[in-house]
Design an enzyme around this catalytic site. Sequence first.
Site, PDB file in Angstrom:
ATOM      1  N   PHE A 146      32.833   0.489 -12.035  1.00 18.53           N
ATOM      2  CA  PHE A 146      31.918   1.200 -11.143  1.00 18.53           C
ATOM      3  C   PHE A 146      30.503   0.656 -11.325  1.00 18.53           C
ATOM      4  O   PHE A 146      29.527   1.386 -11.243  1.00 18.53           O
ATOM      5  CB  PHE A 146      31.949   2.703 -11.449  1.00 18.53           C
ATOM      6  CG  PHE A 146      33.307   3.331 -11.286  1.00 18.53           C
ATOM      7  CD1 PHE A 146      33.786   3.650 -10.019  1.00 18.53           C
ATOM      8  CD2 PHE A 146      34.112   3.573 -12.383  1.00 18.53           C
ATOM      9  CE1 PHE A 146      35.046   4.220  -9.857  1.00 18.53           C
ATOM     10  CE2 PHE A 146      35.364   4.142 -12.236  1.00 18.53           C
ATOM     11  CZ  PHE A 146      35.837   4.467 -10.970  1.00 18.53           C
ATOM     12  N   CYS A 256      31.345  -5.148  -2.567  1.00 19.13           N
ATOM     13  CA  CYS A 256      32.287  -4.035  -2.759  1.00 19.13           C
ATOM     14  C   CYS A 256      32.453  -3.131  -1.549  1.00 19.13           C
ATOM     15  O   CYS A 256      33.563  -2.959  -1.051  1.00 19.13           O
ATOM     16  CB  CYS A 256      31.863  -3.195  -3.955  1.00 19.13           C
ATOM     17  SG  CYS A 256      32.180  -4.013  -5.507  1.00 19.13           S
ATOM     18  N   LYS A 259      34.224  -4.493   1.665  1.00 18.99           N
ATOM     19  CA  LYS A 259      35.600  -4.877   1.344  1.00 18.99           C
ATOM     20  C   LYS A 259      36.455  -3.640   1.021  1.00 18.99           C
ATOM     21  O   LYS A 259      37.572  -3.503   1.517  1.00 18.99           O
ATOM     22  CB  LYS A 259      35.546  -5.831   0.140  1.00 18.99           C
ATOM     23  CG  LYS A 259      36.851  -6.101  -0.551  1.00 18.99           C
ATOM     24  CD  LYS A 259      36.664  -7.156  -1.625  1.00 18.99           C
ATOM     25  CE  LYS A 259      36.206  -6.621  -2.957  1.00 18.99           C
ATOM     26  NZ  LYS A 259      37.227  -6.083  -3.824  1.00 18.99           N
TER      27      LYS A 259
HETATM   28  C1  UDX Z   1      28.796  -0.741  -5.440  1.00 21.37           C
HETATM   29  C2  UDX Z   1      29.110   0.594  -6.133  1.00 21.37           C
HETATM   30  O1  UDX Z   1      27.921   1.391  -6.203  1.00 21.37           O
HETATM   31  C3  UDX Z   1      29.712   0.353  -7.494  1.00 21.37           C
HETATM   32  O2  UDX Z   1      30.048   1.602  -8.098  1.00 21.37           O
HETATM   33  C4  UDX Z   1      30.961  -0.501  -7.279  1.00 21.37           C
HETATM   34  O3  UDX Z   1      31.736  -0.632  -8.362  1.00 21.37           O
HETATM   35  C5  UDX Z   1      30.549  -1.835  -6.687  1.00 21.37           C
HETATM   36  O4  UDX Z   1      29.952  -1.555  -5.411  1.00 21.37           O
HETATM   37  P1  UDX Z   1      26.888  -2.566  -5.479  1.00 21.37           P
HETATM   38  O5  UDX Z   1      27.714  -3.330  -4.511  1.00 21.37           O
HETATM   39  O6  UDX Z   1      26.278  -3.299  -6.608  1.00 21.37           O
HETATM   40  O7  UDX Z   1      27.747  -1.390  -6.147  1.00 21.37           O
HETATM   41  O8  UDX Z   1      25.725  -1.913  -4.628  1.00 21.37           O
HETATM   42  P2  UDX Z   1      25.074  -0.478  -4.422  1.00 21.37           P
HETATM   43  O9  UDX Z   1      23.854  -0.326  -5.228  1.00 21.37           O
HETATM   44  O10 UDX Z   1      26.071   0.592  -4.524  1.00 21.37           O
HETATM   45  O11 UDX Z   1      24.583  -0.633  -2.906  1.00 21.37           O
HETATM   46  C6  UDX Z   1      25.495  -1.078  -1.894  1.00 21.37           C
HETATM   47  C7  UDX Z   1      24.798  -1.242  -0.577  1.00 21.37           C
HETATM   48  O12 UDX Z   1      24.416   0.006  -0.036  1.00 21.37           O
HETATM   49  C8  UDX Z   1      23.509  -2.080  -0.628  1.00 21.37           C
HETATM   50  O13 UDX Z   1      23.493  -2.951   0.486  1.00 21.37           O
HETATM   51  C9  UDX Z   1      22.397  -1.056  -0.529  1.00 21.37           C
HETATM   52  O14 UDX Z   1      21.233  -1.576   0.058  1.00 21.37           O
HETATM   53  C10 UDX Z   1      23.044  -0.008   0.362  1.00 21.37           C
HETATM   54  N1  UDX Z   1      22.517   1.344   0.186  1.00 21.37           N
HETATM   55  C11 UDX Z   1      22.661   2.000  -0.997  1.00 21.37           C
HETATM   56  C12 UDX Z   1      21.897   1.983   1.259  1.00 21.37           C
HETATM   57  O15 UDX Z   1      21.756   1.412   2.347  1.00 21.37           O
HETATM   58  N2  UDX Z   1      21.447   3.265   1.087  1.00 21.37           N
HETATM   59  C13 UDX Z   1      21.589   3.951  -0.075  1.00 21.37           C
HETATM   60  O16 UDX Z   1      21.163   5.106  -0.139  1.00 21.37           O
HETATM   61  C14 UDX Z   1      22.208   3.286  -1.153  1.00 21.37           C
END
Ligand code: UDX
Length: 437
Positions: A146, A256, A259
């Site tokens: 996670f 993540c 996908k």
């Molecule tokens: C995610 C999950 O959070 C993590 O638990 C999992 O195992 C892998 O995928 P990550 O891909 O590193 O992690 O990114 P994350 O910080 O969760 O953000 C994902 C996307 O959502 C980013 O493009 C971010 O900009 C966007 N986002 C996030 C938003 O647009 N709004 C939000 O409030 C939060």
Amino acid sequence: MSAQREPVGVIGVGWVGLVTAVCFAELGHEVVARDILADKVDSLARGETTIHEPGLEEMLRRNAERITFTTEMPELLERARLLFVCVDTPPTYSGDADLSRVRAVVDELPADSEHVLIMKSTVPAGTGHSIRRDRPGLPYVSCPEFLKEGTAVADFMDPDRVVIGADGGDEAAADAVAALYEPLPGETLRTDVASAEMIKLASNAFLATKISFINEIANVCEEVGADVGEVAAGMGLDERIGSSFLRAGIGYGGSCFPKDVKALKMLAGNTGYHFQLLNAVIEVNELQKRRVVGKLEQHLGSLLGKRIALLGLAFKPDTDDMREASSLVLAARLQGEGAEVVAYDPVASERAGELLDSVEMAGSALEALDGADAAVLVTEWREFAELDWSEAATRMGRALLVDGRNFLDPARLAEAGFEYEGIGKAPRGAPASASKS
Ligand code: UDX
């Protein structure tokens, strides 16, 4: 040797595998990490990380003597019993997860193996059962990751929860995995394999749903004159909703969410269940990436021949990861409208340059803004908050900024001479007619 300091094997040293390997070494374990790419193994053995992840390279160097990087499976099998599978599972053309790399790992384990297969790669629910069917006697534990990119080391060391899934007969293997995580804070949930697999997919799908939901709320806010930041703050005070993942913007990206949401949708579809909600989550996200184009057109009219600067390209800050980055769709859409696109990212420019056709890469934010008709803040890198926006305004052909992450202070930007437009909030600054162009 105590159970807590049992050697750890890691198979596949991509982003998840490398963080896992380095963090277990930090916890005092001997770690053997195997990857099929010799170049990658060589650079890691020299202490150079192949990805941009804060704190990781220092931690790797600090623990170098406890980690062996190798291309050789026999070396790994000889030295470690507990094997974390961290190979990638990209989507196939059908939208299902490609499990060929996972299968290849299982095939490499000898028939009489006494190893424990610990699945960290994100796999469809049912994968564990099918591997156990093919390889009866091979202990199998699901232990999904996670970790968030950019804070992966901190997330590993201070997890919200650790999920350990095992089925009947594999309790001892699950105990051994639980022992590895014992020094860490946070809850450990013990469950069955299929439920552990679903926890991972459902968690990411839920977070993606939260993002698409707040993005739709933002779009409605624009129609009714509300401010999505205020709305999210008010919603977040309700404990049942929670304040995180309610930041409106130009859509989620990364390796993540896109996908996993598709994989869960396909997984459900393959069993005959139509997961309606996830269709909407995906569609909203795709449309959200494109909304910026309409906002620019409202100010500039046709984008033909207009020079548009993209600030930030990575899918989020503190990473050079360009996988499914909103910037890729946005740049292509702008070019589709005939705009000339110039871009700057503090760390992802090189990777982005390989993916973005005919986009001019600038060496700094100010350089990207030079002579631009408008700028779009795509990734909320800290350095953009600290930019001299008054200087930026004087350099641009027209000081127009669409803040795709609601990251900057609208009042400050207006003061610096900008027409400012965020997502889900009222525009600020000089009206279009007062611009220099
Ligand atoms: C995610 C999950 O959070 C993590 O638990 C999992 O195992 C892998 O995928 P990550 O891909 O590193 O992690 O990114 P994350 O910080 O969760 O953000 C994902 C996307 O959502 C980013 O493009 C971010 O900009 C966007 N986002 C996030 C938003 O647009 N709004 C939000 O409030 C939060």
